[in-house]
Write a protein that holds these residues in place. Sequence first.
Motif, PDB file in Angstrom:
ATOM      1  N   UNK A  46       0.853  -1.099   0.164  1.00 48.84           N
ATOM      2  CA  UNK A  46      -0.111   0.159  -0.012  1.00 48.84           C
ATOM      3  C   UNK A  46       0.966   1.325   0.063  1.00 48.84           C
ATOM      4  N   UNK A  47       2.077   1.277   0.776  1.00 40.14           N
ATOM      5  CA  UNK A  47       2.543   2.619   0.861  1.00 40.14           C
ATOM      6  C   UNK A  47       3.782   2.504  -0.190  1.00 40.14           C
ATOM      7  N   UNK A  48       4.293   1.299  -0.460  1.00 43.41           N
ATOM      8  CA  UNK A  48       5.544   1.372  -1.433  1.00 43.41           C
ATOM      9  C   UNK A  48       5.713   2.180  -2.599  1.00 43.41           C
ATOM     10  N   UNK A  49       4.474   2.319  -3.288  1.00 47.09           N
ATOM     11  CA  UNK A  49       4.317   3.160  -4.489  1.00 47.09           C
ATOM     12  C   UNK A  49       4.207   4.749  -4.119  1.00 47.09           C
ATOM     13  N   UNK A  50       4.089   5.162  -3.088  1.00 45.45           N
ATOM     14  CA  UNK A  50       4.174   6.587  -2.692  1.00 45.45           C
ATOM     15  C   UNK A  50       5.390   7.311  -3.058  1.00 45.45           C
ATOM     16  N   UNK A  51       5.124   8.547  -3.532  1.00 45.17           N
ATOM     17  CA  UNK A  51       6.426   9.162  -3.772  1.00 45.17           C
ATOM     18  C   UNK A  51       7.319   9.596  -2.605  1.00 45.17           C
ATOM     19  N   UNK A  52       6.810   9.496  -1.541  1.00 45.07           N
ATOM     20  CA  UNK A  52       7.855   9.760  -0.328  1.00 45.07           C
ATOM     21  C   UNK A  52       8.294   8.562   0.382  1.00 45.07           C
ATOM     22  N   UNK A  53       7.832   7.166  -0.389  1.00 42.49           N
ATOM     23  CA  UNK A  53       8.187   5.919   0.210  1.00 42.49           C
ATOM     24  C   UNK A  53       9.844   5.924   0.370  1.00 42.49           C
ATOM     25  N   UNK A  54      10.291   5.106   1.332  1.00 47.27           N
ATOM     26  CA  UNK A  54      11.802   4.997   1.512  1.00 47.27           C
ATOM     27  C   UNK A  54      12.078   4.040   2.567  1.00 47.27           C
ATOM     28  N   UNK A  55      13.363   4.025   3.301  1.00 49.42           N
ATOM     29  CA  UNK A  55      13.559   3.029   4.115  1.00 49.42           C
ATOM     30  C   UNK A  55      12.609   2.885   5.480  1.00 49.42           C
ATOM     31  N   UNK A  56      12.280   4.460   5.489  1.00 52.51           N
ATOM     32  CA  UNK A  56      11.269   4.522   6.655  1.00 52.51           C
ATOM     33  C   UNK A  56      10.144   3.697   6.687  1.00 52.51           C
ATOM     34  N   UNK A  57       9.606   3.616   5.386  1.00 54.09           N
ATOM     35  CA  UNK A  57       8.374   2.585   5.003  1.00 54.09           C
ATOM     36  C   UNK A  57       8.820   1.131   5.502  1.00 54.09           C
ATOM     37  N   UNK A  58       9.872   0.820   5.024  1.00 57.96           N
ATOM     38  CA  UNK A  58      10.273  -0.573   5.268  1.00 57.96           C
ATOM     39  C   UNK A  58      10.679  -0.849   6.830  1.00 57.96           C
ATOM     40  N   UNK A  59      11.061   0.067   7.507  1.00 59.27           N
ATOM     41  CA  UNK A  59      11.205   0.004   8.777  1.00 59.27           C
ATOM     42  C   UNK A  59       9.829  -0.102   9.586  1.00 59.27           C
ATOM     43  N   UNK A  60       8.899   0.740   9.216  1.00 63.57           N
ATOM     44  CA  UNK A  60       7.394   0.546   9.749  1.00 63.57           C
ATOM     45  C   UNK A  60       7.033  -0.916   9.572  1.00 63.57           C
ATOM     46  N   UNK A  61       7.164  -1.456   8.544  1.00 60.94           N
ATOM     47  CA  UNK A  61       6.606  -2.807   7.954  1.00 60.94           C
ATOM     48  C   UNK A  61       7.533  -3.930   8.828  1.00 60.94           C
ATOM     49  N   UNK A  62       8.606  -3.549   9.068  1.00 58.73           N
ATOM     50  CA  UNK A  62       9.483  -4.628   9.901  1.00 58.73           C
ATOM     51  C   UNK A  62       9.288  -4.396  11.433  1.00 58.73           C
ATOM     52  N   UNK A  63       8.831  -3.333  11.915  1.00 59.15           N
ATOM     53  CA  UNK A  63       8.418  -3.135  13.287  1.00 59.15           C
ATOM     54  C   UNK A  63       7.114  -4.006  13.477  1.00 59.15           C
ATOM     55  N   UNK A  64       6.176  -3.827  12.500  1.00 57.50           N
ATOM     56  CA  UNK A  64       4.933  -4.524  12.629  1.00 57.50           C
ATOM     57  C   UNK A  64       5.090  -6.195  12.718  1.00 57.50           C
ATOM     58  N   UNK A  65       6.014  -6.426  12.129  1.00 59.41           N
ATOM     59  CA  UNK A  65       6.574  -8.074  12.354  1.00 59.41           C
ATOM     60  C   UNK A  65       7.075  -8.245  13.528  1.00 59.41           C
ATOM     61  N   UNK A  66       8.017  -7.500  13.926  1.00 58.17           N
ATOM     62  CA  UNK A  66       8.606  -7.872  15.138  1.00 58.17           C
ATOM     63  C   UNK A  66       7.648  -7.772  16.296  1.00 58.17           C
ATOM     64  N   UNK A  67       6.763  -6.744  16.335  1.00 52.21           N
ATOM     65  CA  UNK A  67       5.847  -6.517  17.363  1.00 52.21           C
ATOM     66  C   UNK A  67       4.929  -7.835  17.690  1.00 52.21           C
ATOM     67  N   UNK A  68       4.607  -8.449  16.499  1.00 52.60           N
ATOM     68  CA  UNK A  68       3.800  -9.613  16.584  1.00 52.60           C
ATOM     69  C   UNK A  68       4.447 -10.695  17.050  1.00 52.60           C
ATOM     70  N   UNK A  69       5.780 -10.576  16.778  1.00 51.08           N
ATOM     71  CA  UNK A  69       6.478 -12.155  17.434  1.00 51.08           C
ATOM     72  C   UNK A  69       7.204 -11.702  18.582  1.00 51.08           C
ATOM     73  N   UNK A  70       6.767 -10.658  19.393  1.00 48.36           N
ATOM     74  CA  UNK A  70       7.159 -10.523  20.858  1.00 48.36           C
ATOM     75  C   UNK A  70       6.344 -11.195  21.590  1.00 48.36           C
TER      76      UNK A  70
END
Length: 334
Positions: free
Chosen positions: A310-334
């Motif tokens: 959903x966010x990867x095609x936005x003009x401002x998408x960057x590493x911060x976008x991937x960091x948010x997605x990674x944080x979502x995975x890590x929070x559910x694994x905790x």
Amino acid sequence: MSPTAPQTVTEKSRLSVAPMLDWTDSACRVFHRQFSKNTLLYTEMVTAPAIVHGMRTRLLDFRAAEHPVALQLGGSDPAQLREAVRIAAPWGYDEINLNCGCPSDRVQSGSFGAVLMRQPDLVAACVSEMMAASPVEVTVKCRIGVDDQDPQEVLPAFLEKIAAAGVRRVTIHARKAWLQGLSPKENRDVPPLDYDLVFAMKAAFPQLHISLNGGVKSLAAARELLDRGLDGVMIGRAAYHEPADILGAADATIWGAGTTTTAEDAVVAMFPIIEDHIQQGGRLHQITRHMLGAFAGRPGARHWRRILSEEGTRDDAGVATVERALAAVISLAA
């Protein structure tokens, strides 16, 4: 197994990721390389006419981090293939591969790919010319036959011809290609697999390094095929959709060298590559579309895919976008 990393391309071809159109581009290969330092990676098929007449830099450029990487060529004109190999040589690929297995309509209309299973003499002429121009090994990827051919007769005759021309390494997709009646997608699943024939070819041609492709869905299955006597295994869609499961433990499992790489580690390793890509004018989704399967089968995988999609095609998408997605995975694994 040796505890040291394999040194040659032949050793590294014990496990490879199949060339797949629209999938195994440079960004995909860089991501796969984060999981395994040894697995041999392949480009998408590039046609010889495109290299001879097209935008060579766009077609042939790749990152140094992708090594070992093989260039797969499509074509059926020996002289044109030789010229394409000559042009590609300065790019420094570790192997040049001739496609004799793709069943797509476009490939058929160009008289190359799987249709070449009907013309072993032509294939022999093609690889002979390619070898004359190549500083690295020339290999072949083929099917066991096409349409009404009898694989028991066709495949050994085909291997005999190309071996006589100097080919020493072959990857066999253990299915027929039905050029009439099946779509390219159906050709990946519908024709039955014949692993026994591939093993028979290894027994009949012990001098050939033979890899098996088709239907291999796990690293354990690859290890079993190697233990039964094959020289290599090529995995396609499973490696793409489940890279952590297939490639994360590959170095340790296949070569006894290296440690398991987690999806988290591989994703973080991509941050500088993503930043460089965006600085060069690229878009985030051009890389992250290949990373959607990083957490396949794990809690949070759906959130990872959703955020990147959903966010990867936005003009401002960057590493911060991937960091948010990674944080979502890590929070559910905790």
